[in-house]
Design an enzyme around this catalytic site. Structure first.
Site, PDB file in Angstrom:
ATOM      1  N   PRO A  64      38.935  42.369  44.303  1.00  0.00           N
ATOM      2  CA  PRO A  64      37.643  42.457  44.816  1.00  0.00           C
ATOM      3  C   PRO A  64      37.017  43.888  44.848  1.00  0.00           C
ATOM      4  O   PRO A  64      36.927  44.487  46.048  1.00  0.00           O
ATOM      5  CB  PRO A  64      37.756  41.864  46.579  1.00  0.00           C
ATOM      6  CG  PRO A  64      39.081  42.060  46.802  1.00  0.00           C
ATOM      7  CD  PRO A  64      39.903  42.464  45.504  1.00  0.00           C
ATOM      8  N   GLY A  90      33.962  50.003  51.047  1.00  0.00           N
ATOM      9  CA  GLY A  90      34.513  50.717  52.017  1.00  0.00           C
ATOM     10  C   GLY A  90      34.980  52.026  51.898  1.00  0.00           C
ATOM     11  O   GLY A  90      34.783  52.767  52.658  1.00  0.00           O
ATOM     12  N   THR A 146      34.351  45.468  44.489  1.00  0.00           N
ATOM     13  CA  THR A 146      33.210  45.838  45.281  1.00  0.00           C
ATOM     14  C   THR A 146      33.239  45.956  46.829  1.00  0.00           C
ATOM     15  O   THR A 146      32.643  46.868  47.421  1.00  0.00           O
ATOM     16  CB  THR A 146      31.609  44.959  45.079  1.00  0.00           C
ATOM     17  OG1 THR A 146      31.962  43.685  45.501  1.00  0.00           O
ATOM     18  CG2 THR A 146      31.410  44.549  43.543  1.00  0.00           C
ATOM     19  N   ASP A 147      34.070  44.961  47.450  1.00  0.00           N
ATOM     20  CA  ASP A 147      34.378  45.132  48.696  1.00  0.00           C
ATOM     21  C   ASP A 147      35.157  46.288  49.010  1.00  0.00           C
ATOM     22  O   ASP A 147      34.976  47.216  49.672  1.00  0.00           O
ATOM     23  CB  ASP A 147      35.407  43.914  49.023  1.00  0.00           C
ATOM     24  CG  ASP A 147      34.381  42.931  49.577  1.00  0.00           C
ATOM     25  OD1 ASP A 147      33.601  42.971  50.365  1.00  0.00           O
ATOM     26  OD2 ASP A 147      34.770  41.426  49.399  1.00  0.00           O
ATOM     27  N   ILE A 148      36.078  46.668  48.156  1.00  0.00           N
ATOM     28  CA  ILE A 148      37.042  47.720  48.524  1.00  0.00           C
ATOM     29  C   ILE A 148      36.349  48.988  48.054  1.00  0.00           C
ATOM     30  O   ILE A 148      36.662  50.069  49.067  1.00  0.00           O
ATOM     31  CB  ILE A 148      38.338  47.829  47.489  1.00  0.00           C
ATOM     32  CG1 ILE A 148      39.145  46.465  47.868  1.00  0.00           C
ATOM     33  CG2 ILE A 148      39.277  48.893  47.484  1.00  0.00           C
ATOM     34  CD1 ILE A 148      40.418  46.286  47.177  1.00  0.00           C
TER      35      ILE A 148
END
Length: 405
Positions: free
Chosen positions: A171, A178, A173-175
């Site tokens: 994932p 962050g 874009t999530d990581i």
């Protein structure tokens, strides 16, 4: 809950009002570098990642445990006035707030940026969302899959034209969101050290996907033509991709002229240097399919281990294609402390990923396991001035949830 924090951010206090992945990654990164991170979860159910099972370890979601290790946990009903009063007290001594609620939610609760800025001008207020807090999509919910599609990532991932769109296995874009958020918090903290002024840090999954397209965006902005998927190959250099051997796959990064000639020497394919199609990188890119076919004939004659030994001896960058479990066991992973053990009250010693940034003078570390839902509620409230009778009352009325480890 009380423990000695090590790392360059020791003494920084972070309140995390975040769930799933992007916000918790930000909090995890700051916590690994020494910040005290208090994760505030909804009293009923907590972070949605707690229900991402299987797998589970001692009844706790492995996914939740990965993203929230080293944090203190408070389970709080923010719909109740008393719950909001608790959060307000926590924020009075906080340096950073991380939130990834839908647009308008924090404002409805009374904790929007402008309201908190007036009360706490030094607060760093970090917002993560699907598309950012401005623009026509600001009110949309965002998920990694959607962001990968809209940022262009899925158009460049996969084996080639005419195939179904493919998202990155991780994932990203999530990581990445962050990580960008943590970087933004640190930049804002540097500014605050100079001026005393806090500010809002605003990033998104959408932008996190866009920054992954630097090479492809360079091509599209220069030519007006959007590049498509190329499998494991590079859009600007060749040969730079995975090749099949006699027993598997290896990656080879002969991405400049020196390494190209070294590769030919290792393969015993010096004649390819005289092929006008392959003499320079421009030609190798134009004839990449023919180049790949020609090189594969050589790679298929020996095993991956044999080729990796020869390529290393010849000074050609190359590596095996490992699965995740093999990566965990790799000696370089272990030497860099990227798999570590922490003590968990219910499960004994468990393994998690280590911190990826090393500091020579102020080393960070994983400071402990993820909290059970409300595991540190009592200790957090006591540390913020609540008397035992007040804590008992908040728990009895369901404003605060407590779980005993």
């Amino acid at each position: 809950m009380t423990q000695t924090r090590s790392g360059p951010l020791a003494g920084l206090k972070v309140i995390e009002l975040a769930h799933i992945m992007a916000g918790p990654v930000c909090g995890m990164m700051l916590g690994d570098m020494g910040a005290e991170v208090i994760k505030v979860e909804k009293s009923e159910g907590g972070d949605d990642t707690r229900r991402m099972v299987p797998p589970a370890i001692a009844g706790e979601s492995a996914a939740y445990m990965m993203m929230n290790r080293g944090k203190s946990g408070l389970a709080l009903d923010l719909k109740a006035p008393e719950g909001r009063a608790v959060l307000r007290r926590l924020l009075a001594g906080a340096d950073v707030l991380i939130e990834n609620y839908r647009a308008g939610t924090m404002e409805k609760l009374g904790f929007g940026y402008e309201a908190l800025r007036a009360e706490h001008p030094g607060l760093i207020y970090c917002s993560l969302s699907g598309f950012g807090r401005t623009g026509p999509y600001a009110d949309r919910a965002g998920f990694d899959l959607v962001a990968q599609g809209m940022s262009g990532l899925m158009s460049i991932t996969g084996e080639g034209p005419g195939r179904p769109p493919v998202k990155s296995g991780a994932p990203v874009t999530d990581i990445t969101a962050g990580i960008l958020a943590a970087m933004g918090v640190l930049a804002a903290y540097t500014h605050r050290l100079r001026t005393g002024e806090g500010q809002r840090v605003d990033t998104s999954l959408f932008e996190a996907g866009i920054v992954q397209t630097y090479w492809q965006s360079a091509i599209a902005l220069a030519t007006g033509v959007a590049p498509g998927p190329m499998g494991s190959a590079h859009p600007l250099n060749a040969p730079y991709e995975a090749f099949q051997t006699a027993d598997g796959w290896i990656t080879v990064g002969a991405a400049n002229q020196t390494n190209w000639l070294r590769l030919l020497g290792v393969l015993g394919a010096e004649a390819l240097a005289d092929d006008p199609r392959f003499a320079q990188n421009r030609g190798r890119m134009e004839h990449r399919a023919a180049l790949g076919a020609a090189l594969t004939q050589y790679f298929r004659t020996a095993t991956s281990a044999e080729w990796l030994d020869r390529l290393e001896a010849g000074g050609v960058p190359a590596g095996p294609v490992l699965d995740v479990a093999q990566m965990h066991a790799d000696p370089q992973t272990l030497a860099r402390d990227m798999v570590v053990e922490v003590e968990h009250g219910r499960a004994g010693r468990i393994r998690t990923l280590g911190t990826p940034v090393k500091f020579s003078g102020t080393p960070g570390r994983v400071h402990g396991p993820a909290p059970l839902l409300g595991e540190h509620s009592r200790a957090i409230l006591a540390a913020h001035g609540y008397a035992p009778a007040e804590i008992d009352d908040l728990i009895a009325r369901g404003v605060v949830r407590e779980t005993v480890a």
